[in-house]
Enzyme design. Sequence first.
Site, PDB file in Angstrom:
ATOM      1  N   HIS A  81     -31.550  55.227 -95.234  1.00  0.00           N
ATOM      2  CA  HIS A  81     -31.953  54.375 -94.121  1.00  0.00           C
ATOM      3  C   HIS A  81     -31.479  52.960 -94.429  1.00  0.00           C
ATOM      4  CE1 HIS A  81     -34.396  52.232 -91.169  1.00  0.00           C
ATOM      5  NE2 HIS A  81     -34.665  51.384 -92.146  1.00  0.00           N
TER       6      HIS A  81
ATOM      7  N   LYS B 182     -33.321  58.529 -99.212  1.00  0.00           N
ATOM      8  CA  LYS B 182     -34.368  59.407 -98.681  1.00  0.00           C
ATOM      9  C   LYS B 182     -34.604  60.633 -99.569  1.00  0.00           C
ATOM     10  CE  LYS B 182     -33.645  58.078 -93.836  1.00  0.00           C
ATOM     11  NZ  LYS B 182     -33.507  58.592 -92.450  1.00  0.00           N
TER      12      LYS B 182
ATOM     13  N   ARG C 198     -23.464  59.017 -95.410  1.00  0.00           N
ATOM     14  CA  ARG C 198     -23.967  60.149 -94.620  1.00  0.00           C
ATOM     15  C   ARG C 198     -22.885  61.207 -94.437  1.00  0.00           C
ATOM     16  NH1 ARG C 198     -27.141  56.044 -90.690  1.00  0.00           N
ATOM     17  NH2 ARG C 198     -29.232  56.247 -91.544  1.00  0.00           N
TER      18      ARG C 198
HETATM   19  P1  CMP Z   1     -33.240  56.191 -89.921  1.00  0.00           P
HETATM   20  O1  CMP Z   1     -32.132  55.215 -90.049  1.00  0.00           O
HETATM   21  O2  CMP Z   1     -34.115  56.373 -91.116  1.00  0.00           O
HETATM   22  O3  CMP Z   1     -34.174  55.807 -88.678  1.00  0.00           O
HETATM   23  C1  CMP Z   1     -34.943  56.762 -87.990  1.00  0.00           C
HETATM   24  C2  CMP Z   1     -34.583  58.165 -88.349  1.00  0.00           C
HETATM   25  O4  CMP Z   1     -34.966  59.165 -87.431  1.00  0.00           O
HETATM   26  C3  CMP Z   1     -33.083  58.296 -88.420  1.00  0.00           C
HETATM   27  O5  CMP Z   1     -32.606  57.613 -89.550  1.00  0.00           O
HETATM   28  C4  CMP Z   1     -32.890  59.803 -88.429  1.00  0.00           C
HETATM   29  O6  CMP Z   1     -32.947  60.361 -89.721  1.00  0.00           O
HETATM   30  C5  CMP Z   1     -34.136  60.308 -87.659  1.00  0.00           C
HETATM   31  N1  CMP Z   1     -33.758  60.930 -86.389  1.00  0.00           N
HETATM   32  C6  CMP Z   1     -33.975  62.214 -86.048  1.00  0.00           C
HETATM   33  N2  CMP Z   1     -33.515  62.481 -84.821  1.00  0.00           N
HETATM   34  C7  CMP Z   1     -32.979  61.323 -84.350  1.00  0.00           C
HETATM   35  C8  CMP Z   1     -32.324  60.949 -83.131  1.00  0.00           C
HETATM   36  N3  CMP Z   1     -32.136  61.813 -82.132  1.00  0.00           N
HETATM   37  N4  CMP Z   1     -31.892  59.676 -83.007  1.00  0.00           N
HETATM   38  C9  CMP Z   1     -32.088  58.761 -83.988  1.00  0.00           C
HETATM   39  N5  CMP Z   1     -32.709  59.064 -85.176  1.00  0.00           N
HETATM   40  C10 CMP Z   1     -33.126  60.330 -85.354  1.00  0.00           C
END
Ligand code: CMP
Length: 143
Positions: free
Chosen positions: A117, A11, A104
């Site tokens: 992601h 990202k 992470r």
């Molecule tokens: P990602 O795996 O890219 O999928 C959706 C993204 O939303 C997640 O990673 C997080 O970076 C972002 N995000 C922000 N707030 C939340 C939350 N409360 N729960 C899940 N994803 C979140």
Amino acid sequence: MAIEQTLSIIKPDAVGQNQIGNIIEYFERDGLSVVAAKMLHLTQEQAVKFYEIHQQRPFFKDLVTFMTSGPVLVMVLEGEDAIAKNRKIMGATDPAKAEKGTIRGDFATSIDQNAVHGSDSKETAKVEIAFFFKPFEITKRVQ
Ligand code: CMP
């Protein structure tokens, strides 16, 4: 266990911190191989479409703003049990809960800016890979 492919995105936070090489190292040392890769700066439209499953979530607008804030590296990773393995290598979505030694845990600063992601299931992996790559853009490893 089967050989699988999964979609990975490095990202904008991690790309901006010049951590691409360090992050790919985590995948490779755990047996995942990069079989496709492209550097992109996502448009608003692409980010909205890619994350459409989260459209009703309160964090959706911030997520789209962040994912379009700078370039990303989109990859297809291949290996045994690649989907689950990638999620283990990434660590928990919220870096506060991610173990040290996961991507992470080591690189992310917040749940919004969480470095990577990865697809969360076989079905999602198929859809997410097809979102970014045409079949001819995905290579076959000879070893
Ligand atoms: P990602 O795996 O890219 O999928 C959706 C993204 O939303 C997640 O990673 C997080 O970076 C972002 N995000 C922000 N707030 C939340 C939350 N409360 N729960 C899940 N994803 C979140």
